[in-house]
Design an enzyme around this catalytic site. Structure first.
Site, short mmCIF file in Angstrom:
data_model
loop_
_atom_site.label_atom_id
_atom_site.label_comp_id
_atom_site.label_asym_id
_atom_site.label_seq_id
_atom_site.Cartn_x
_atom_site.Cartn_y
_atom_site.Cartn_z
N ALA A 31 32.78 6.25 3.75
CA ALA A 31 33.19 7.82 4.14
C ALA A 31 31.83 8.33 5.13
O ALA A 31 31.93 9.23 5.83
CB ALA A 31 33.26 8.19 2.98
N GLU A 32 30.89 8.00 4.45
CA GLU A 32 29.74 9.05 5.00
C GLU A 32 29.21 8.49 6.31
O GLU A 32 29.02 9.20 7.68
CB GLU A 32 28.73 9.31 5.01
N THR A 33 29.38 7.13 7.11
CA THR A 33 29.61 6.73 8.55
C THR A 33 30.57 6.98 9.22
O THR A 33 30.68 7.87 10.21
CB THR A 33 29.79 4.66 8.13
#
Length: 123
Positions: free
Chosen positions: A47-49
Site C-alpha cells: 500500500a505505501e509503495t
C-alpha cells in the site's frame, strides 16, 4: 523501481502508474507470516509503495513525496498467488497527497484497505 529496495525484495510489480491511480501486484509466497498467511506488514508495504509512487508523480520532478501517515484494515487472509493493490488519489494538493489503497486477492476479494498521506517537499 530501484534494485535492492524493499519493494524489489518483496517482488512488487507495477502495472499502471499515474498521479491519479497506481496499480501493482505482489506475490503472497515469500511474504507470509508463520501460519502461511500473507503478512499484514507486507500488505502495508504494498500500500505505501503504490501510494508513494502516485504521490511522487503528483509532486513532479522538483519535489519529493514522504509518507507521514498510513492506516490499514486487514479483512481476509491470502495464502497463495498474487495480491493486487489499486491506489486512488483522494486528495492532491501542493503540500499533501492522500491515496486510498484497496488490496484484493486473485478472486477479487478485498484483503486489505489502507490510506496513505504523503507530505510533498522541495528536493
Amino acid at each position: 523501481m530501484h534494485v535492492g529496495t524493499l519493494a524489489d525484495r518483496m517482488g512488487i510489480e507495477f502495472l499502471e502508474a499515474s498521479p491519479e491511480r497506481v496499480v501493482g501486484r505482489m506475490p503472497v509466497e515469500g511474504n507470509t507470516q508463520p501460519y502461511g498467511l500473507l503478512h499484514g506488514g507486507a500488505s502495508v508495504v504494498l500500500a505505501e509503495t503504490l501510494g508513494s509512487v502516485g504521490a511522487a508523480i503528483h509532486a513532479g520532478r522538483e519535489r519529493i513525496a514522504v509518507g507521514i501517515e498510513i492506516s490499514a484494515s486487514h479483512h481476509r487472509p491470502a495464502t497463495s498467488g498474487y495480491v493486487t493493490g489499486v491506489a486512488t488519489r483522494s486528495h492532491g494538493g501542493r503540500t499533501l497527497a492522500t491515496y486510498d489503497i484497496e488490496i484484493t486477492d486473485e478472486q477479487g476479494r478485498r484483503v486489505c484497505t489502507s490510506r496513505l498521506t504523503c507530505m510533498l517537499r522541495d528536493r
